[in-house]
Design a protein around this motif. Structure first.
Motif, PDB file in Angstrom:
ATOM      1  N   CYS A 275       1.744   4.495  15.511  1.00 26.14           N
ATOM      2  CA  CYS A 275       1.806   5.943  15.287  1.00 26.14           C
ATOM      3  C   CYS A 275       0.780   6.711  16.122  1.00 26.14           C
ATOM      4  CB  CYS A 275       1.618   6.243  13.806  1.00 26.14           C
ATOM      5  SG  CYS A 275       2.968   5.661  12.765  1.00 26.14           S
ATOM      6  N   ASN A 276       0.130   6.000  17.055  1.00 27.32           N
ATOM      7  CA  ASN A 276      -0.798   6.605  18.007  1.00 27.32           C
ATOM      8  C   ASN A 276      -2.160   6.944  17.416  1.00 27.32           C
ATOM      9  OD1 ASN A 276      -1.343   7.386  20.679  1.00 27.32           O
ATOM     10  ND2 ASN A 276      -0.920   9.537  20.237  1.00 27.32           N
ATOM     11  N   TYR A 277      -2.552   6.259  16.339  1.00 32.28           N
ATOM     12  CA  TYR A 277      -3.821   6.556  15.683  1.00 32.28           C
ATOM     13  C   TYR A 277      -4.803   5.388  15.776  1.00 32.28           C
ATOM     14  CZ  TYR A 277      -0.952  10.130  13.389  1.00 32.28           C
ATOM     15  OH  TYR A 277      -0.098  11.175  13.132  1.00 32.28           O
ATOM     16  N   ASN A 278      -6.053   5.708  16.052  1.00 29.80           N
ATOM     17  CA  ASN A 278      -7.145   4.742  15.942  1.00 29.80           C
ATOM     18  C   ASN A 278      -7.899   4.899  14.622  1.00 29.80           C
ATOM     19  OD1 ASN A 278      -7.274   2.956  18.204  1.00 29.80           O
ATOM     20  ND2 ASN A 278      -7.779   4.710  19.493  1.00 29.80           N
ATOM     21  N   PHE A 279      -7.517   5.877  13.839  1.00 24.52           N
ATOM     22  CA  PHE A 279      -8.067   6.048  12.492  1.00 24.52           C
ATOM     23  C   PHE A 279      -6.944   6.566  11.615  1.00 24.52           C
ATOM     24  CE2 PHE A 279      -9.951   8.940   9.279  1.00 24.52           C
ATOM     25  CZ  PHE A 279     -10.613   7.986   8.530  1.00 24.52           C
ATOM     26  N   ALA A 280      -6.626   5.842  10.541  1.00 28.33           N
ATOM     27  CA  ALA A 280      -5.513   6.247   9.677  1.00 28.33           C
ATOM     28  C   ALA A 280      -5.568   5.501   8.362  1.00 28.33           C
ATOM     29  CB  ALA A 280      -4.172   5.989  10.375  1.00 28.33           C
ATOM     30  N   GLY A 281      -4.893   6.046   7.367  1.00 27.87           N
ATOM     31  CA  GLY A 281      -4.718   5.377   6.091  1.00 27.87           C
ATOM     32  C   GLY A 281      -3.305   4.812   6.020  1.00 27.87           C
ATOM     33  N   VAL A 282      -3.181   3.494   5.978  1.00 25.13           N
ATOM     34  CA  VAL A 282      -1.878   2.836   5.994  1.00 25.13           C
ATOM     35  C   VAL A 282      -1.548   2.353   4.583  1.00 25.13           C
ATOM     36  CG1 VAL A 282      -0.498   0.980   6.992  1.00 25.13           C
ATOM     37  CG2 VAL A 282      -2.250   2.129   8.377  1.00 25.13           C
ATOM     38  N   ASP A 283      -0.467   2.894   4.010  1.00 24.29           N
ATOM     39  CA  ASP A 283      -0.028   2.489   2.670  1.00 24.29           C
ATOM     40  C   ASP A 283       0.911   1.296   2.780  1.00 24.29           C
ATOM     41  OD1 ASP A 283      -1.506   4.448   1.448  1.00 24.29           O
ATOM     42  OD2 ASP A 283       0.147   5.865   1.295  1.00 24.29           O
ATOM     43  N   MET A 284       0.602   0.220   2.005  1.00 23.52           N
ATOM     44  CA  MET A 284       1.346  -1.025   2.089  1.00 23.52           C
ATOM     45  C   MET A 284       1.641  -1.567   0.690  1.00 23.52           C
ATOM     46  SD  MET A 284      -1.213  -2.739   4.903  1.00 23.52           S
ATOM     47  CE  MET A 284      -0.230  -4.220   5.093  1.00 23.52           C
ATOM     48  N   ILE A 285       2.720  -2.342   0.595  1.00 21.02           N
ATOM     49  CA  ILE A 285       3.028  -3.041  -0.654  1.00 21.02           C
ATOM     50  C   ILE A 285       3.474  -4.463  -0.322  1.00 21.02           C
ATOM     51  CG2 ILE A 285       3.655  -0.992  -1.985  1.00 21.02           C
ATOM     52  CD1 ILE A 285       6.571  -1.668  -1.495  1.00 21.02           C
ATOM     53  N   TRP A 286       3.368  -5.332  -1.330  1.00 25.18           N
ATOM     54  CA  TRP A 286       3.812  -6.717  -1.206  1.00 25.18           C
ATOM     55  C   TRP A 286       5.204  -6.815  -1.813  1.00 25.18           C
ATOM     56  CZ3 TRP A 286       2.995 -11.003   1.329  1.00 25.18           C
ATOM     57  CH2 TRP A 286       3.491 -12.218   0.832  1.00 25.18           C
ATOM     58  N   ASP A 287       6.191  -7.177  -0.998  1.00 24.48           N
ATOM     59  CA  ASP A 287       7.564  -7.319  -1.453  1.00 24.48           C
ATOM     60  C   ASP A 287       7.759  -8.737  -2.012  1.00 24.48           C
ATOM     61  OD1 ASP A 287      10.268  -7.430  -1.885  1.00 24.48           O
ATOM     62  OD2 ASP A 287      10.843  -6.708   0.095  1.00 24.48           O
ATOM     63  N   LYS A 288       7.917  -8.834  -3.324  1.00 19.34           N
ATOM     64  CA  LYS A 288       8.046 -10.146  -3.953  1.00 19.34           C
ATOM     65  C   LYS A 288       9.312 -10.884  -3.508  1.00 19.34           C
ATOM     66  CE  LYS A 288       5.496  -8.923  -8.160  1.00 19.34           C
ATOM     67  NZ  LYS A 288       5.559  -8.785  -9.637  1.00 19.34           N
ATOM     68  N   LYS A 289      10.385 -10.130  -3.221  1.00 19.14           N
ATOM     69  CA  LYS A 289      11.642 -10.766  -2.854  1.00 19.14           C
ATOM     70  C   LYS A 289      11.542 -11.460  -1.499  1.00 19.14           C
ATOM     71  CE  LYS A 289      14.776  -7.744  -5.455  1.00 19.14           C
ATOM     72  NZ  LYS A 289      15.915  -6.788  -5.353  1.00 19.14           N
ATOM     73  N   THR A 290      10.995 -10.772  -0.533  1.00 19.64           N
ATOM     74  CA  THR A 290      10.915 -11.322   0.813  1.00 19.64           C
ATOM     75  C   THR A 290       9.604 -12.051   1.084  1.00 19.64           C
ATOM     76  OG1 THR A 290       9.984  -9.271   1.729  1.00 19.64           O
ATOM     77  CG2 THR A 290      12.396  -9.473   1.668  1.00 19.64           C
ATOM     78  N   GLN A 291       8.631 -11.890   0.134  1.00 16.78           N
ATOM     79  CA  GLN A 291       7.304 -12.482   0.317  1.00 16.78           C
ATOM     80  C   GLN A 291       6.657 -11.991   1.613  1.00 16.78           C
ATOM     81  OE1 GLN A 291       5.640 -15.025  -2.013  1.00 16.78           O
ATOM     82  NE2 GLN A 291       6.983 -13.598  -3.103  1.00 16.78           N
ATOM     83  N   LYS A 292       6.785 -10.676   1.838  1.00 16.37           N
ATOM     84  CA  LYS A 292       6.225 -10.057   3.036  1.00 16.37           C
ATOM     85  C   LYS A 292       5.518  -8.752   2.673  1.00 16.37           C
ATOM     86  CE  LYS A 292       8.807  -9.499   6.592  1.00 16.37           C
ATOM     87  NZ  LYS A 292       9.978  -9.127   7.429  1.00 16.37           N
ATOM     88  N   TRP A 293       4.521  -8.399   3.488  1.00 18.59           N
ATOM     89  CA  TRP A 293       3.912  -7.083   3.390  1.00 18.59           C
ATOM     90  C   TRP A 293       4.831  -6.058   4.044  1.00 18.59           C
ATOM     91  CZ3 TRP A 293      -0.092  -5.795   0.464  1.00 18.59           C
ATOM     92  CH2 TRP A 293      -0.989  -6.791   0.073  1.00 18.59           C
ATOM     93  N   MET A 294       4.899  -4.886   3.427  1.00 15.77           N
ATOM     94  CA  MET A 294       5.711  -3.791   3.952  1.00 15.77           C
ATOM     95  C   MET A 294       4.848  -2.538   4.067  1.00 15.77           C
ATOM     96  SD  MET A 294       8.886  -5.135   4.012  1.00 15.77           S
ATOM     97  CE  MET A 294      10.220  -4.006   3.673  1.00 15.77           C
ATOM     98  N   VAL A 295       5.032  -1.785   5.140  1.00 15.69           N
ATOM     99  CA  VAL A 295       4.308  -0.526   5.325  1.00 15.69           C
ATOM    100  C   VAL A 295       5.158   0.623   4.794  1.00 15.69           C
ATOM    101  CG1 VAL A 295       3.411   1.106   7.036  1.00 15.69           C
ATOM    102  CG2 VAL A 295       2.999  -1.342   7.304  1.00 15.69           C
ATOM    103  N   LEU A 296       4.596   1.400   3.881  1.00 15.73           N
ATOM    104  CA  LEU A 296       5.302   2.554   3.333  1.00 15.73           C
ATOM    105  C   LEU A 296       5.143   3.782   4.221  1.00 15.73           C
ATOM    106  CD1 LEU A 296       4.436   2.259  -0.472  1.00 15.73           C
ATOM    107  CD2 LEU A 296       6.497   1.500   0.718  1.00 15.73           C
ATOM    108  N   GLU A 297       3.905   4.077   4.632  1.00 21.45           N
ATOM    109  CA  GLU A 297       3.674   5.215   5.515  1.00 21.45           C
ATOM    110  C   GLU A 297       2.277   5.133   6.123  1.00 21.45           C
ATOM    111  OE1 GLU A 297       4.177   8.741   3.202  1.00 21.45           O
ATOM    112  OE2 GLU A 297       2.287   8.508   2.131  1.00 21.45           O
ATOM    113  N   VAL A 298       2.073   5.938   7.163  1.00 21.62           N
ATOM    114  CA  VAL A 298       0.787   6.030   7.843  1.00 21.62           C
ATOM    115  C   VAL A 298       0.286   7.465   7.705  1.00 21.62           C
ATOM    116  CG1 VAL A 298      -0.424   5.801  10.043  1.00 21.62           C
ATOM    117  CG2 VAL A 298       1.426   4.212   9.459  1.00 21.62           C
TER     118      VAL A 298
END
Length: 288
Positions: free
Chosen positions: A232-255
Motif C-alpha cells: 500500500c506504499n507505506y513504511n509506517f502503518a497499522g495492519v489489521d490481521m486475523i487468523w483463519d481457522k479454516k485455512t490455517q492462514k493469517w489474513m489481512v483485513l485492512e491497512v
C-alpha cells in the motif's frame, strides 16, 4: 538542520486523539532536538508555504489534511511513503484492498464496488462463500459502517438503502475469529502488535471498548504485515490481521494510514512517536 512538519485539520478531521497525536510527536521532537511545526490545513497560508528539503520530515497525522500535505510534498522531503506517486491509492479502502490482492497478500475475498443489482449480488454472495458476509461502508472507523449480512433479503434491502443514500460500500467474505491483531509496521519490521478481543455479542472490535494486550507475532505473520504495508506504499502503518481457522492462514483485513498510534503509546508505552522520528531522520535515508 532537521525540521519535522506534521499536518492536520482542526475543522474536518474525524481522527481520534488528534491533539494527543500532535502532542506526542512534539514531545518526541523535543527529546531528539528536532524543531517541530504542527500545521493546521484549516488555518494554513497556502501563498507562503515552506519548501521542504531532504533535511526535513513530513507526516500527515490525521484525515482531512491531504491538500496541505500534498502542497508540501516533493521528491526531497522525508516521508513514510515508499514512492512519490502515492495519490492513486490515497485514502480509498477499495483501491488499497486491490493493491493487497495485486501483490499476493492473503486477505478475505472482496468485491470493492457495491451495487443493488439483484443478479450481481447473487453472483457476489456465491463468490464470497455465501452468508454470512460483511458489508462495509467506506469512510468510517472503529467498526462503524461494518455490517454482518446473514441472508439475501438482508443484503438487497441494505444495498437498496445505501444506494438510495448515495453511500459507497464493499462486500467481503466473513472470517470467524476470536481476536483481531493490529500490527504496527515501521520500515521493514513490526514495531509492536496489539491483539483486540472480539466480544461475544459482536463480530467487530473497538480498541477503546474491548479487552486488548500486547503480543508477539510469529515470523509468518510479521512478514505478511510488512508485505501488506509495503504493498500500500507505506513504511509506517497499522495492519489489521486475523487468523483463519479454516485455512490455517493469517489474513489481512485492512491497512491503516494514518493510524491512532497515540492510544497505543499511552496504554502500552510503545514510544511509537519517538521510533517514528528516529526512523524518519536516520542518517543517509533516501528521499522519495
Amino acid at each position: 538542520m532537521a525540521r519535522f512538519y506534521c499536518t492536520y485539520n482542526s475543522e474536518t478531521s474525524t481522527s481520534l486523539n488528534l491533539s494527543l497525536r500532535i502532542e506526542l510527536l512534539q514531545n518526541a521532537c523535543s527529546k531528539l532536538a528536532i524543531p517541530c511545526f504542527a500545521m493546521d490545513q484549516a488555518k494554513a497560508d497556502f501563498s507562503s508555504l515552506p519548501v521542504l528539503s531532504n533535511n526535513d520530515g513530513l507526516y500527515n497525522c490525521s484525515r482531512g489534511s491531504y491538500l496541505l500535505e500534498n502542497a508540501l510534498l516533493n521528491t526531497e522531503v522525508r516521508t513514510f511513503y515508499r514512492n512519490f506517486n502515492f495519490l492513486s491509492i490515497k485514502d480509498d479502502n477499495g483501491i488499497l484492498q486491490s493493491e493487497l490482492e495485486r501483490n499476493g497478500v492473503s486477505c478475505p475475498r472482496s468485491v470493492h464496488c457495491g451495487t443493488n443489482d439483484r443478479g450481481l449480488l447473487n453472483k457476489y454472495q456465491e463468490q464470497l462463500n455465501g452468508f454470512p458476509l460483511i458489508l462495509k461502508v467506506y469512510g468510517h472507523s472503529g467498526g462503524v459502517g461494518v455490517i454482518l449480512i446473514e441472508s439475501f433479503a438482508a443484503l438487497i434491502s441494505t444495498a437498496d438503502h445505501l444506494k438510495k443514500q448515495g453511500v459507497n460500500f464493499q462486500l467481503k467474505e466473513f472470517i470467524a475469529a476470536e481476536t483481531v491483531e493490529r500490527a504496527t509496521v515501521l520500515g521493514d519490521k513490526v514495531l509492536y502488535c496489539i491483539s483486540r478481543k472480539i466480544p461475544k455479542q459482536d463480530f467487530r472490535t473497538n480498541y477503546f471498548e474491548e479487552e486488548k494486550q500486547l503480543i508477539t507475532l510469529d515470523s509468518e505473520a510479521e512478514k505478511l504485515a510488512v508485505k501488506a504495508s509495503h504493498a500500500c506504499n507505506y513504511n509506517f502503518a497499522g495492519v489489521d490481521m486475523i487468523w483463519d481457522k479454516k485455512t490455517q492462514k493469517w489474513m489481512v483485513l485492512e491497512v491503516n494510514f494514518p493510524q491512532n498510534f497515540a492510544a497505543h503509546e499511552i496504554d502500552f508505552n510503545t514510544a511509537c512517536s519517538e521510533h517514528m522520528l528516529k526512523w524518519l531522520f536516520k542518517p543517509n535515508k533516501k528521499s522519495l
